[in-house]
Write an enzyme that holds these catalytic residues in place. Sequence first.
Site, PDB file in Angstrom:
ATOM      1  N   ASP A 211      -3.854   7.806   8.087  1.00 18.34           N
ATOM      2  CA  ASP A 211      -4.997   7.006   8.549  1.00 18.34           C
ATOM      3  C   ASP A 211      -4.623   5.924   9.549  1.00 18.34           C
ATOM      4  OD1 ASP A 211      -3.599   5.279   6.970  1.00 18.34           O
ATOM      5  OD2 ASP A 211      -5.207   4.847   5.556  1.00 18.34           O
TER       6      ASP A 211
ATOM      7  N   SER B 121       0.802  -1.223   0.000  1.00 18.98           N
ATOM      8  CA  SER B 121       0.000   0.000   0.000  1.00 18.98           C
ATOM      9  C   SER B 121       0.834   1.271   0.000  1.00 18.98           C
ATOM     10  CB  SER B 121      -0.938   0.011   1.206  1.00 18.98           C
ATOM     11  OG  SER B 121      -0.190  -0.058   2.401  1.00 18.98           O
TER      12      SER B 121
ATOM     13  N   HIS C 161      -0.929   4.610   6.883  1.00 16.82           N
ATOM     14  CA  HIS C 161      -0.327   5.237   5.699  1.00 16.82           C
ATOM     15  C   HIS C 161       0.018   6.692   5.977  1.00 16.82           C
ATOM     16  CE1 HIS C 161      -3.062   1.999   4.246  1.00 16.82           C
ATOM     17  NE2 HIS C 161      -1.897   1.602   3.779  1.00 16.82           N
TER      18      HIS C 161
END
Length: 397
Positions: free
Chosen positions: A358, A50, A361
């Site tokens: 978040d 990610s 990230h």
Amino acid sequence: MMDSSHTFGILVLMTPFYIGLLSSIVILSVPAFASNTSCNFLAIFNFGDSNTDTGADSATFSLVTPPNGETFFHMPAGRPSDGRLTIDFMAERFGLPYLSAYLDSLGTSFIHGANFAVSEATIRPSDKSRTGRGPSPFYLDVQVSQFQQFKSRSQLIRNGGEIYTNLLPEEKCFGQALYTFDIGQNDIALGLYNNQSLEEIKADIPDVINKLSKNIQAVYGLGGRSFWIHNTGPLGCFPYILTKFPVSNASDIDKAGCATPYNELSQYFNQKLKEAVVEMRKQLPLAAITYVDIYSIKYLLMSQPQDFGFQQPLVACCGFGGKYNFTNTARCGQTVVVDGKPTFIGSCANPSVRVNWDGSHLTEAANKFIVDQLVTGKFSDPPIPLQNACNRDESSA
Ligand SMILES: *[C@@H]1O[C@H](CO)[C@@H](O)[C@H](O)[C@H]1NC(C)=O
Ligand SMILES: *[C@@H]1O[C@H](CO)[C@@H](O)[C@H](O)[C@H]1NC(C)=O
Ligand SMILES: *[C@@H]1O[C@H](CO)[C@@H](O)[C@H](O)[C@H]1NC(C)=O
Ligand SMILES: *[C@@H]1O[C@H](CO)[C@@H](O)[C@H](O)[C@H]1NC(C)=O
């Protein structure tokens, strides 16, 4: 394009001179490659999780929703951040377009590369099913196998002409591409989720690194020559880890507020990765392999945020509750009931001064900081800037 046709015009007019020039270029070209020259990369092919997923997970398993993307794209853009990721800023540095996710079927162009990174991806496959934060089925072997297919199939399709000549890369792009890897964080985190002891997780790391090396070698076998390899960040500085796996002993929290035992796992991973890179340089004589110390850049930002105009690096900007503004059941973009009222979990007021977006990230501002640092070469081994990543390390030759 303008440049090359201009050069061509001059060369035609000055043919005898050109022949002389060409022979000196041929003689000089080998040492020039091995020294410190700026590289003309035509494409980027990225592998990862990610940290560099530009839309794969969003197109497959879990749609990225607001407030993701709101700072830069002004709408969700498949990225788990308020804006751009490190791979976006790197593409900008080369004047290349943002990479489309290979798994995204809509509106994609691969003319200057492709992104095989998928959120939750690990280096090693895991037999644990995807539950909540479980691993992605698109682990690194799968990503590289997708690249292998991409390389051959894109040429077949491109040769059919029509719109495909504008959507798929020319064959020469593969040799003149930068191959970037940013993966491994989830292999370590998964060990924690699977209740492995720190010793057990550590004992697995050499095999994890071995699998990363095998995949880099596979890409070399497919013609990749310039590799840019990010090490893994300080896992113990992330709200999702600090919340889910609180350390009981206060002496395990460092001055920055990070959990030392988890950061030590990241450091061990990085030490083994660095050793593997040294080995690979011997095995892959035509490759330029740059090892990039992302850990140190992220830790610098998280431990001295005020020096760079940042605040509260261990607190999620978009989250809800707890010491780190993060709870597993009330995540960024969800709606929770607070005092009987549905409440949307949105962005904090000023994400441009925040590090964590978040819980797992980083913000666009933090990603930009990272790339501003890594382009210099100060955090690279060998210490060459991003623009020069086609240059082999002469000292190891
Ligand atoms: C790990 O331990 C926790 C707490 O004991 C438990 O809830 C969880 O199911 C375990 N996870 C796995 C993958 O075994
Ligand atoms: C906490 O960690 C320190 C240093 O590792 C150790 O000396 C101490 O015994 C630990 N305390 C507890 C309560 O485990
Ligand atoms: C925590 O997240 C909320 C969104 O739910 C945000 O409004 C708030 O500013 C965040 N807190 C901090 C300290 O960033
Ligand atoms: C390579 O060149 C850049 C400038 O393009 C310079 O900043 C850097 O120090 C050089 N690195 C090495 C290892 O010579």
